[in-house]
Design an enzyme around this catalytic site. Structure first.
Site, PDB file in Angstrom:
ATOM      1  N   HIS A  28       0.822  -1.207   0.000  1.00 14.58           N
ATOM      2  CA  HIS A  28       0.000   0.000   0.000  1.00 14.58           C
ATOM      3  C   HIS A  28       0.858   1.259   0.000  1.00 14.58           C
ATOM      4  O   HIS A  28       2.031   1.259   0.391  1.00 14.58           O
ATOM      5  CB  HIS A  28      -0.912   0.008   1.228  1.00 14.58           C
ATOM      6  CG  HIS A  28      -0.134   0.001   2.517  1.00 14.58           C
ATOM      7  ND1 HIS A  28       0.439   1.137   3.056  1.00 14.58           N
ATOM      8  CD2 HIS A  28       0.177  -1.006   3.371  1.00 14.58           C
ATOM      9  CE1 HIS A  28       1.065   0.841   4.173  1.00 14.58           C
ATOM     10  NE2 HIS A  28       0.929  -0.464   4.397  1.00 14.58           N
ATOM     11  N   GLU A  76      -2.221  -7.227   7.291  1.00 15.15           N
ATOM     12  CA  GLU A  76      -0.932  -7.089   7.977  1.00 15.15           C
ATOM     13  C   GLU A  76      -0.946  -7.880   9.284  1.00 15.15           C
ATOM     14  O   GLU A  76      -1.979  -8.421   9.693  1.00 15.15           O
ATOM     15  CB  GLU A  76      -0.661  -5.597   8.227  1.00 15.15           C
ATOM     16  CG  GLU A  76       0.705  -5.265   8.805  1.00 15.15           C
ATOM     17  CD  GLU A  76       1.876  -5.732   7.948  1.00 15.15           C
ATOM     18  OE1 GLU A  76       2.049  -6.968   7.826  1.00 15.15           O
ATOM     19  OE2 GLU A  76       2.632  -4.885   7.443  1.00 15.15           O
TER      20      GLU A  76
END
Length: 327
Positions: A90, A194
């Site tokens: 990201h 994550e």
């Protein structure tokens, strides 16, 4: 593509196929490496399929690469498949800004457990303007590849459910022209997120909130309304993340017949994917992408046990540590 053998007890064995991208090579330094400046790192080379596809040397490197991969799958042994994974981290999020501000030690022990600091919020962190610019940079690069080099866009898209990944995928791909048989509709997968626990930036929003932002994007089957995994007092370990990375890849490789696949995820999860596949370590900055050619072979038998993968207690601070100021 080879078909899986008929067996109730099989598993997929993954391995990287090297020699295609600069990031495969031990001499390529990941520090400061920009995928867009290196055409994804695709190595200028000949393939054994060039003689039949490009006898007059008129095709681009990317066109020859795509044909070569198609031929690998067309002539694969039973139970073997090849996929090109575009693993994208990201763009910069507000949690990245906060960690840089306070330092990693203070971030891990105190600030990461808060939703914000009164000025910025990083719970399920959004992209900063710089993060949006990084995704726009990737968008421009993909546009150049498709128009100037004859490379098709990915055939399938997957994303972590965390907002920074969803926004990165959106700003990277939504404005490009997609073929009708490969629309940009990323599947939102829980296992691509994550490291889980303690850090509020890694606590996901509700399914309803995500759906309101991206109403047409499908969720994987069984995606729950509220985050079922995040806890405030335990942090997922690296070994546990590798097991989770395998679970995500098994889902994709077992269910998706496409070859070229985009995955929008995080530095920790991408590192775990590379580790279990057997690829060399290659750290990514925010907004960076690494392509990996992966071979998956169906093996008859039981998957070797992964061993214990416990989560760990994190030492936290009750007060924010003093910031270290330069002299």
């Amino acid at each position: 593509m080879g078909q899986s053998p008929d067996s109730k007890s099989t598993y997929l064995k993954y391995s990287p196929v090297t020699g295609y991208f600069e990031q495969d090579e031990p001499g390529t330094d990941p520090r400061g490496y920009d995928f867009a400046s290196h055409s994804f790192g695709l190595i200028e080379r000949e393939y054994d399929t060039d003689a039949i596809f490009d006898p007059n040397h008129e095709k681009t490197q990317w066109q020859r690469f795509h044909f070569h991969i198609d031929e690998l799958n067309a002539h694969a042994a039973p139970g073997v498949q090849f996929k090109v994974l575009y693993l994208g981290r990201h763009g910069e999020g507000y949690h990245n800004v906060a960690e840089a501000l306070y330092g990693t030690e203070a971030w891990d022990c105190y600030w990461s457990t808060r939703d914000g600091n009164g000025n910025i919020t990083w719970s399920d962190a959004l992209l900063t303007p710089a993060g949006i610019a990084q995704a726009s940079h990737a968008n421009a690069f993909w546009r150049t590849l498709t128009t100037d080099h004859g490379i098709p866009l990915p055939q399938s898209y997957y994303s972590s459910p965390l907002l920074r990944c969803l926004a990165t995928a959106y700003h990277t791909f939504s404005s490009l022209s997609h073929p009708k048989d490969s629309p940009f509709l990323p599947t939102i997968k829980e296992m691509l997120r994550e490291a889980i626990g303690v850090h509020t930036c890694d606590r996901r929003s509700s399914k309803s909130a995500i759906s309101k932002l991206y109403p047409e994007w499908p969720f994987e089957k069984g995606f729950e309304e509220n985050d079922p995994l995040w806890v405030s007092d335990l942090r997922e370990t690296d070994s546990a993340m590798v097991v989770r990375a395998r679970s995500a890849m098994d889902d994709i490789f077992n269910a998706d017949g496409n070859t070229h696949i985009s995955i929008s995820s995080h530095s920790g999860m991408i590192a775990s994917l590379l580790e279990f596949i057997g690829h060399r370590k290659f750290g990514l900055g925010t907004g960076q992408v690494i392509p990996v050619l992966v071979k998956a072979e169906r093996i008859v038998g039981q998957l070797p046990p992964s061993g214990d993968t416990p989560w760990e207690k994190v030492d936290l601070c009750t007060e924010p540590p003093a910031m270290l100021l330069p002299n």
